[in-house]
Motif scaffolding. Sequence first.
Motif, PDB file in Angstrom:
ATOM      1  N   SER A   1      53.504 -80.434  15.644  1.00  0.00           N
ATOM      2  CA  SER A   1      54.590 -81.340  15.262  1.00  0.00           C
ATOM      3  C   SER A   1      54.204 -82.963  15.888  1.00  0.00           C
ATOM      4  N   VAL A   2      53.227 -83.025  16.687  1.00  0.00           N
ATOM      5  CA  VAL A   2      52.971 -84.158  17.468  1.00  0.00           C
ATOM      6  C   VAL A   2      51.965 -84.986  16.539  1.00  0.00           C
TER       7      VAL A   2
ATOM      8  N   THR B   1      55.162 -91.147  17.533  1.00  0.00           N
ATOM      9  CA  THR B   1      55.439 -89.970  18.309  1.00  0.00           C
ATOM     10  C   THR B   1      55.929 -90.774  19.717  1.00  0.00           C
ATOM     11  N   THR B   2      55.444 -91.707  20.180  1.00  0.00           N
ATOM     12  CA  THR B   2      55.792 -92.289  21.528  1.00  0.00           C
ATOM     13  C   THR B   2      56.951 -93.367  21.384  1.00  0.00           C
TER      14      THR B   2
ATOM     15  N   LYS C   1      58.973 -91.011  14.923  1.00  0.00           N
ATOM     16  CA  LYS C   1      58.731 -89.514  14.249  1.00  0.00           C
ATOM     17  C   LYS C   1      59.453 -88.402  15.182  1.00  0.00           C
TER      18      LYS C   1
ATOM     19  N   THR D   1      59.629 -84.995  16.362  1.00  0.00           N
ATOM     20  CA  THR D   1      58.700 -83.853  16.794  1.00  0.00           C
ATOM     21  C   THR D   1      59.479 -82.767  17.435  1.00  0.00           C
TER      22      THR D   1
ATOM     23  N   ARG E   1      59.517 -82.033  20.317  1.00  0.00           N
ATOM     24  CA  ARG E   1      59.931 -82.603  21.638  1.00  0.00           C
ATOM     25  C   ARG E   1      61.366 -83.131  21.569  1.00  0.00           C
TER      26      ARG E   1
END
Length: 494
Positions: A108-109, A213-214, A218, A220, A222
């Motif tokens: 997912s990342v 991601t960061t 998006k 994820t 996480r």
Amino acid sequence: MAAASLRTYGRRELFGLSAGGALAGLAAAVLPGSDRAAAATARRRHFRAVVVGSGFGGAVAALRLGGAGVDTLILERGSDEPGLLGGVEHVRESGLGMLAGATVGGGSVGYYGITLAPERRYFERLYPKGLRYEEFVRTWFPLARRMLRASAMPRDVYDAVPYTHVRSWDARMRRAGFAPSGLDAAFDWEAVRDELTGRARSVVTVGDPIGATTTGAKRTLRQTYLPAALATGHVQLRARHEVTGIERTRLGYELQVRRLAPDKSVLATEAVTCDLLFLAAGTLGTNRLLVAARDSGALPDLPAAVGTGFGDNGDQFTGCVIPAAESGPTQGAPIASMVRLREGFELPLTLECGHFPPSGDRALAVTFAMTVDTDHRGTFRYDPGTRTVRLTDWSAERTAAARRAALAANARIAEASPGCEPLPDTLRFLPTAHPLGGCEIGQVTDLAGRVRGMKGLYVMDSTLLPGNAGGANPSLTITALAERALAEIVRAGG
């Protein structure tokens, strides 16, 4: 059960594992409240359940086990630090490049957030009859989509300048006689709007879904399944813990684990034991563990079919050189449009609009194709000399039909659009991001991922898929299969 699953697991089902049935008598692993408690927790070596891998299937397993009160440990070989940070493994075996997630959140990342279900005709061709498409459409796909927080790109985002390439891609599809449609993606569209208006730095809108991601643009695992799993109070996560072997002992399953430093050097080795083992290490990781365990004699009773039925999901990349005006100054992420071609080509295809940085007065329009290939498969085998598991029998011939279908579709698109020049076949892009198969559901496992003949052993990842996702990105299907499996496991008590 189907209706309850759409909102959440019911209380009776959630606690079925701990309050009755085969999984009774659990000790809750609460989150530590002090340094001393944290140190004691970190030293624990036995858990009721261990989940190997924190990708789509592993994250589902951890949440549903934790919600049922099961004392669960997630072992993840990758880092838990923000961003990708080398979290994608690039492997080349038997002439095929493959990408695999190697970070907390797994694939997912690194993925592009696409959340797409296969069509009925291909689902029913690929999966056992006991997996009913109606049930997935009614229950498991909606549950997975909601948990992943995926939705279609809003019209105002689609109309924005960074998505000029999507609108021109759609126009080329229509000129070729194809019918484009939108896609659901696990993105925060408000965050994308913030980029479009200058309130946030440009990441998604310049085509960097990995960088997103960061920023949180998006969504994820996480942000979805994994924090929910940890919040149950019954789940722990140990990052940079790589499982290298599995065997059976009087304590259940014993895992050989390497604790890794950030630079991937080995800090220590240790053993972890469990009663219930859920393998979700991805197609490469799970096949490596199980094929080695069977053929080395550690788990000799594993089914002979483990390691067979591998496929690359029919993935192909093609594209055209187009005028810069049809590209726009940037090509934003994510993939926002697709076409399904069910006939007229050697294999059925799903085409998706990719993105690529423009340059000069010409730009590249990327098309990602997934073909429904039910014939070409490979096998993972164990080499006792090196004690490694490799994909040994893949070749260019196994991808030839998919390549011909993708090139033929690309040629038709180019012919219908003046100024669009197809890229030569010699230009190949990325390796497959969708390695699938090796523990086919209904063959190696039952319909809930229980490995045949191996009590307490489960598979919950992309290895369950029969080498192909039916003309779809596999993340939604993996998540849905895992949700269905865990609902059955919780209900049955194992």
